[in-house]
Design a protein around this motif. Structure first.
Motif, short mmCIF file in Angstrom:
data_model
loop_
_atom_site.label_atom_id
_atom_site.label_comp_id
_atom_site.label_asym_id
_atom_site.label_seq_id
_atom_site.Cartn_x
_atom_site.Cartn_y
_atom_site.Cartn_z
N GLN A 194 0.83 -1.20 0.00
CA GLN A 194 0.00 0.00 0.00
C GLN A 194 0.86 1.26 0.00
OE1 GLN A 194 -3.73 -0.44 2.58
NE2 GLN A 194 -2.36 -1.91 3.58
N ARG A 195 0.25 2.36 -0.39
CA ARG A 195 0.97 3.63 -0.47
C ARG A 195 0.17 4.73 0.21
NH1 ARG A 195 2.08 0.53 -4.70
NH2 ARG A 195 4.26 0.45 -5.45
N THR A 196 0.86 5.58 0.95
CA THR A 196 0.19 6.70 1.59
C THR A 196 -0.07 7.80 0.57
OG1 THR A 196 2.15 8.02 2.19
CG2 THR A 196 1.56 6.18 3.66
N GLU A 197 -0.89 8.76 0.96
CA GLU A 197 -1.20 9.89 0.06
C GLU A 197 0.04 10.74 -0.24
OE1 GLU A 197 -5.09 8.67 1.80
OE2 GLU A 197 -3.08 9.01 2.61
N LYS A 208 14.60 7.39 -0.11
CA LYS A 208 14.78 5.97 -0.39
C LYS A 208 13.57 5.25 0.18
CE LYS A 208 17.65 1.90 0.45
NZ LYS A 208 17.40 1.41 -0.93
N MET A 209 12.82 4.55 -0.69
CA MET A 209 11.58 3.90 -0.29
C MET A 209 11.82 2.41 -0.04
SD MET A 209 9.67 6.60 -0.48
CE MET A 209 7.99 5.99 -0.31
N VAL A 210 11.18 1.89 1.01
CA VAL A 210 11.29 0.47 1.33
C VAL A 210 9.92 -0.05 1.77
CG1 VAL A 210 13.71 0.65 2.05
CG2 VAL A 210 11.88 0.92 3.75
N PRO A 211 9.65 -1.34 1.61
CA PRO A 211 8.41 -1.91 2.16
C PRO A 211 8.52 -1.97 3.69
CG PRO A 211 9.35 -3.31 0.44
CD PRO A 211 10.40 -2.33 0.81
N PHE A 212 7.47 -1.53 4.36
CA PHE A 212 7.44 -1.58 5.83
C PHE A 212 6.00 -1.76 6.27
CE2 PHE A 212 6.80 0.43 9.98
CZ PHE A 212 7.74 -0.27 10.73
N ASP A 216 4.67 1.12 1.33
CA ASP A 216 5.86 1.66 0.67
C ASP A 216 6.20 2.97 1.37
OD1 ASP A 216 7.90 1.79 -1.26
OD2 ASP A 216 6.68 3.06 -2.57
N MET A 217 7.28 2.97 2.19
CA MET A 217 7.55 4.08 3.08
C MET A 217 8.97 4.62 2.89
SD MET A 217 4.76 4.53 4.78
CE MET A 217 5.31 5.62 6.08
N PRO A 218 9.18 5.91 3.19
CA PRO A 218 10.54 6.48 3.12
C PRO A 218 11.38 6.05 4.32
CG PRO A 218 8.99 8.14 3.91
CD PRO A 218 8.17 6.92 3.57
N VAL A 219 12.55 5.47 4.05
CA VAL A 219 13.42 5.07 5.15
C VAL A 219 14.38 6.20 5.51
CG1 VAL A 219 15.14 3.93 3.68
CG2 VAL A 219 14.84 3.21 6.06
N GLY A 441 12.77 9.98 7.84
CA GLY A 441 12.23 8.68 7.47
C GLY A 441 12.15 7.71 8.62
N LEU A 442 11.78 6.48 8.29
CA LEU A 442 11.57 5.46 9.31
C LEU A 442 12.85 5.11 10.06
CD1 LEU A 442 9.18 3.00 7.45
CD2 LEU A 442 8.59 4.68 9.20
N ALA A 443 13.99 5.20 9.40
CA ALA A 443 15.25 4.87 10.08
C ALA A 443 15.52 5.84 11.22
CB ALA A 443 16.40 4.88 9.08
N CYS A 444 15.23 7.10 11.00
CA CYS A 444 15.39 8.11 12.05
C CYS A 444 14.36 7.89 13.16
CB CYS A 444 15.24 9.50 11.45
SG CYS A 444 15.14 10.83 12.68
#
Length: 607
Positions: A194-197, A208-212, A216-219, A441-444
């Protein structure tokens, strides 16, 4: 002996009243007033008080801790008072009037033993108990001291044994309906990514986008360290619109949440929020989440994206009375249903909500830059930690809560309609440019929450290591003094024999291999004492992480070692190509950062 003086002012309400042996019989009616008067009476009466509408009355019983009759009473629900508190009229029999008055006050103030089986429990209170001039005639037929099992034979309609709790209920289990609801199970569906708006905006910004969690989210956008530093020194803007957003509404929203949530929903006020857990009857964690209260009949619930479908299924199954709530008492159900809505479902229209987070010391100034209204700027500044406000910024209706998942004191989670989320995202970045805001992103998000000692579902909660909230160090969000919540008894039993605790550690040297989830932790003698659950890098480029270990090692400054095996077994990694895998040294830190002059302002813990 001290007499009972009913003619008291509210400001002089006694904390405890001695019951004289020679109290005279008197026909009285009492008014019980409190924010939680419904819960108070429901936990001490044998009938379901939640079923009463304003003007309704019911004849019911009050039992003592031995399951014997204190009195037969009439309970009538009144309209709320001028400040919104629940009100009930309680009419005891004349001979038991003084006793029931003392009982209500003692339970409401928490000074009366009412449950020999579980002394942690408290009946909800406090309550105001007033004697009224207007009296309701009531003599009652039941004799005080009569065992409850005889009463239920005569008047079974006055007992609701499916209620999760009332005083004396434990003595009636043999009379409970022999129902066998299904044990709730869950299988994760196979759904497309899935993808956010905001997905296209992230790509335009070079993320950089990754599945999470199925999304599909920015890491990251620039680097984890740069975004981490922005959160600690300025502000970071996170897309967390993949998170689940539910709405729990209606007159029974609060008692429903108190049945399914480990924390005390009834104890927060309008404009406040609360962190807690959803548990299985066996005490295992279904998910953690935050509830946001806008009124006693309206809550938002934010939960993990990976658990959205699971949580939705669980909450609806409980609400509809379809699944087992208590392994020892399978007949239990919620007292009254709430209305549940999934606010990510397009079918709810204008009620839809998505979540974005602005975290860091400059967050307030950035939000204030979105309005020219001086009063609104001041109102935003008055929002304290864990509080929320409903307002408009840049002409967009928002719910703004001062919460977050980075450990920042000044940070906000913002609920917005999906039709406005792109505009809001761009407006915040534009208004925040002078304050050095950065998209993060998600890593932060992971590195800041690890640095702050905050758990992640699947790593420090539940998951392959089956970690409980207590083992994770979050005792305060599990309220054992609630008479009942799903999983309470099992979790309390586990607590008595618990051997593990979550620690926070820092790797002693820089430039070494980063530990991963499942890597063994050993003590100074080489004995394995636990496993790494998470590890990342902090703002000073130190490796910092969390691990589940034997609880005696949860002492700051304790030296430990970690084998960075990357999923290999010890046998595979200790001798490979004639080389021995060496452990890296680390040091146990305080479970949560301690705020002092030597530490940054963010080091005050988390949600």
């Amino acid at each position: 002996k001290a007499g009972i003086d009913f003619e008291y002012a509210r400001s002089e309400y006694p904390h405890y009243t001695f019951l004289p042996e020679d109290a005279k019989a008197e026909q009285i009616t009492l008014r019980v007033t409190a924010w939680r008067a419904r819960q108070h009476l429901n936990e001490i009466c044998t009938s379901n008080i939640f079923a009463l509408e304003s003007g309704d009355s019911i004849t019911t019983y009050m039992l003592d801790r031995g399951g014997e009759l204190l009195d037969e009473v009439i309970v009538k629900r009144e309209n709320q008072d001028e400040i919104g508190r629940d009100q009930f009229l309680v009419t005891p029999t004349p001979k038991q009037a003084a006793r029931i008055t003392s009982w209500l006050r003692g339970l409401g103030d928490g000074y009366t033993l009412f449950d020999d089986e579980d002394v942690y429990r408290k009946v909800q209170g406090p309550v105001i108990v007033e004697k009224l001039e207007t009296k309701i005639s009531h003599n009652g037929a039941a004799k005080p001291g009569t065992p409850a099992e005889k009463l239920i034979d005569t008047h079974p309609e006055r007992f609701d044994l499916s209620k999760p709790y009332f005083v004396g209920q434990a003595h009636l289990n043999e009379f409970a309906p022999q129902t066998k609801p299904e044990v709730w199970t869950w299988e994760e569906p196979d759904t497309p990514l899935q993808r956010t708006e905001l997905n296209e905006i992230h790509k335009e910004m070079g993320a950089k986008m990754v599945p999470f969690a199925g999304w599909d989210m920015p890491v990251w956008y620039s680097s984890v360290n740069e975004e981490h530093r922005a959160v600690r020194e300025a502000a970071g803007l996170f897309d967390v619109s993949h998170m689940g957003v539910f709405e729990v509404v209606g007159p029974n929203a609060t008692p429903f949440l108190d049945t399914v949530f480990s924390n005390y929903a009834a104890w927060i006020e309008d404009g406040q929020s609360m962190y807690g857990y959803f548990l299985n009857p066996d005490g295992s964690v279904i998910d953690d989440g935050i509830i946001y209260r806008t009124s006693a009949e309206h809550y938002y619930l934010i939960i993990n994206a990976s658990n959205e479908a699971k949580d939705w299924d669980w909450l609806n199954a409980v609400n509809n009375g379809e699944v087992l709530l208590d392994e020892d008492r399978p007949w239990l159900q919620v007292e009254a249903q709430a209305t549940l809505r999934n606010l990510k479902d397009p079918s709810v229209g204008e009620r839809q909500k998505r979540d974005i987070a602005l975290q860091g010391p400059a967050s307030l100034e950035i939000l204030q830059a979105l309005t020219d209204d001086a009063e609104l700027k001041a109102a935003l500044a008055r929002v304290r930690r864990t509080e929320l406000i409903e307002c408009e910024l840049a002409e967009i209706p928002l719910v703004i809560a001062r919460t977050g998942y980075t450990g920042e004191s000044w940070g906000y989670e913002i609920l917005v309609h999906p039709g406005d989320i792109k505009t809001l995202w761009k407006d915040i970045l534009e208004a925040g440019e002078p304050f050095s805001v950065k998209p993060a992103g998600l890593a932060c998000r992971d590195s800041t929450r690890i640095e702050a000692g905050l758990p992640l579902y699947g790593h420090e909660l539940a998951g392959e290591f089956n970690i409980s909230p207590i083992e994770a160090g979050f005792h305060g969000y599990v309220k054992y003094h609630k008479p009942f919540f799903i999983g309470r008894k099992a979790l309390l039993t586990q607590e008595k024999k618990r051997k593990r605790e979550l620690i926070r550690f820092r790797v002693d040297d820089k430039g070494v291999r980063r530990p991963h989830t499942g890597d063994p932790v050993v003590d100074k003698r080489g004995k394995q004492i636990g496993l790494v659950t998470s590890c990342s890098i902090d703002v000073d480029k130190n490796l910092i992480g969390l691990a589940i270990v034997e609880k005696r090692y949860n002492q700051p400054e304790t030296p430990i070692s970690i084998f960075p095996l990357r999923g290999k077994s010890l046998d595979e990694a200790l001798m490979r190509r004639n080389r021995v895998s060496m452990p890296i040294s680390a040091t146990v830190l305080t479970r949560f950062p301690i705020k002092d002059e030597a530490q940054p302002a963010w080091a005050s813990g988390g949600d």
